[in-house]
Design a protein around this motif. Structure first.
Motif, PDB file in Angstrom:
ATOM      1  N   MET A 198      60.686  15.235 -37.836  1.00  0.00           N
ATOM      2  CA  MET A 198      59.627  14.363 -37.268  1.00  0.00           C
ATOM      3  C   MET A 198      57.804  14.104 -38.158  1.00  0.00           C
ATOM      4  O   MET A 198      58.012  13.272 -38.804  1.00  0.00           O
ATOM      5  N   ARG A 199      58.246  15.516 -39.149  1.00  0.00           N
ATOM      6  CA  ARG A 199      57.424  15.707 -40.760  1.00  0.00           C
ATOM      7  C   ARG A 199      57.598  14.491 -41.141  1.00  0.00           C
ATOM      8  O   ARG A 199      56.691  13.940 -42.358  1.00  0.00           O
ATOM      9  N   TYR A 200      59.440  15.081 -41.600  1.00  0.00           N
ATOM     10  CA  TYR A 200      59.880  13.528 -42.818  1.00  0.00           C
ATOM     11  C   TYR A 200      59.663  12.100 -42.223  1.00  0.00           C
ATOM     12  O   TYR A 200      59.723  11.926 -42.885  1.00  0.00           O
ATOM     13  N   HIS A 201      59.937  11.824 -40.685  1.00  0.00           N
ATOM     14  CA  HIS A 201      59.903  10.363 -40.495  1.00  0.00           C
ATOM     15  C   HIS A 201      58.349   9.706 -40.755  1.00  0.00           C
ATOM     16  O   HIS A 201      58.442   8.962 -40.761  1.00  0.00           O
ATOM     17  N   TYR A 222      56.484  10.548 -42.900  1.00  0.00           N
ATOM     18  CA  TYR A 222      56.174   9.529 -44.182  1.00  0.00           C
ATOM     19  C   TYR A 222      56.743   8.224 -44.200  1.00  0.00           C
ATOM     20  O   TYR A 222      55.803   7.512 -44.544  1.00  0.00           O
ATOM     21  N   ALA A 223      57.494   7.992 -43.470  1.00  0.00           N
ATOM     22  CA  ALA A 223      58.251   5.725 -43.187  1.00  0.00           C
ATOM     23  C   ALA A 223      56.939   5.602 -42.674  1.00  0.00           C
ATOM     24  O   ALA A 223      56.642   4.534 -43.683  1.00  0.00           O
ATOM     25  N   HIS A 224      55.532   5.681 -42.386  1.00  0.00           N
ATOM     26  CA  HIS A 224      54.665   5.246 -41.927  1.00  0.00           C
ATOM     27  C   HIS A 224      54.007   5.117 -42.666  1.00  0.00           C
ATOM     28  O   HIS A 224      52.696   4.470 -42.214  1.00  0.00           O
ATOM     29  N   LYS A 225      53.144   6.055 -44.269  1.00  0.00           N
ATOM     30  CA  LYS A 225      52.566   6.213 -44.839  1.00  0.00           C
ATOM     31  C   LYS A 225      52.669   5.065 -46.311  1.00  0.00           C
ATOM     32  O   LYS A 225      52.007   4.925 -46.367  1.00  0.00           O
ATOM     33  N   GLY A 226      53.643   4.663 -46.041  1.00  0.00           N
ATOM     34  CA  GLY A 226      53.747   3.632 -46.929  1.00  0.00           C
ATOM     35  C   GLY A 226      54.546   3.925 -48.619  1.00  0.00           C
ATOM     36  O   GLY A 226      54.703   5.659 -48.084  1.00  0.00           O
ATOM     37  N   ILE A 227      54.757   3.499 -49.281  1.00  0.00           N
ATOM     38  CA  ILE A 227      55.093   3.926 -50.532  1.00  0.00           C
ATOM     39  C   ILE A 227      54.904   5.247 -51.726  1.00  0.00           C
ATOM     40  O   ILE A 227      53.927   4.038 -51.886  1.00  0.00           O
ATOM     41  N   MET A 228      54.712   6.082 -51.871  1.00  0.00           N
ATOM     42  CA  MET A 228      53.742   6.952 -52.746  1.00  0.00           C
ATOM     43  C   MET A 228      54.199   6.940 -54.095  1.00  0.00           C
ATOM     44  O   MET A 228      53.001   7.568 -54.722  1.00  0.00           O
ATOM     45  N   TYR A 229      55.659   6.616 -54.674  1.00  0.00           N
ATOM     46  CA  TYR A 229      55.512   6.938 -55.646  1.00  0.00           C
ATOM     47  C   TYR A 229      57.015   6.116 -55.192  1.00  0.00           C
ATOM     48  O   TYR A 229      58.222   5.437 -55.998  1.00  0.00           O
ATOM     49  N   GLN A 230      56.591   4.576 -57.105  1.00  0.00           N
ATOM     50  CA  GLN A 230      56.968   3.950 -57.846  1.00  0.00           C
ATOM     51  C   GLN A 230      57.436   4.497 -59.282  1.00  0.00           C
ATOM     52  O   GLN A 230      56.622   4.580 -59.927  1.00  0.00           O
TER      53      GLN A 230
END
Length: 126
Positions: free
Chosen positions: A73-76, A78-86
């Motif tokens: 769930m913690r890993y999942h 992150y999907a709602h936070k948007g891309i953090m590293y590009q």
């Protein structure tokens, strides 16, 4: 020092020797009522039942995702936070810092010294 009468085990704690010696008595065995698991200790049986036979369901508060694993769930989420590293050298994107670092060192080893500078700059702009 307390010494076990059946083996070489020794301890300075009386509760430890009591717990240990109970292991030698095969008549004192606790059995899980849902599978073949057996143990000498009540705490071990309780832990077994909690981890093997109790389903805890974690529900995402943003979407319909559910799981029985807290780390998933913690890993999942992150999907709602948007891309953090590009990556600035290719089209790679990641929500996870460790994945970004692994990508950078694997695919751009000569540029590894730039990874920290780029990730910090990108994270501040998110």
């Amino acid at each position: 020092m307390y010494k076990c009468d059946w083996c070489d085990y020794t301890t300075k704690y009386i509760y430890s020797i009591k717990r240990h010696t109970s292991m030698h008595d095969t008549s004192i065995k606790l059995k899980c009522d849902q599978c073949d698991y057996t143990t000498h200790w009540k705490d071990n049986l309780k832990q077994h039942e909690m981890t093997r036979h109790t389903t805890v369901e974690y529900k995402c508060d943003v979407c319909d995702f559910t799981t029985d694993r807290r780390y998933a769930m913690r890993y999942h989420k992150y999907a709602h936070k948007g891309i953090m590293y590009q990556c600035h050298l290719c089209s790679y994107k990641s929500k996870f810092k460790n994945s970004y670092k692994r990508h950078f060192s694997t695919h751009h080893p000569g540029e590894a010294n730039l990874a920290g500078k780029i990730e910090e700059t990108y994270r501040q702009n998110v």
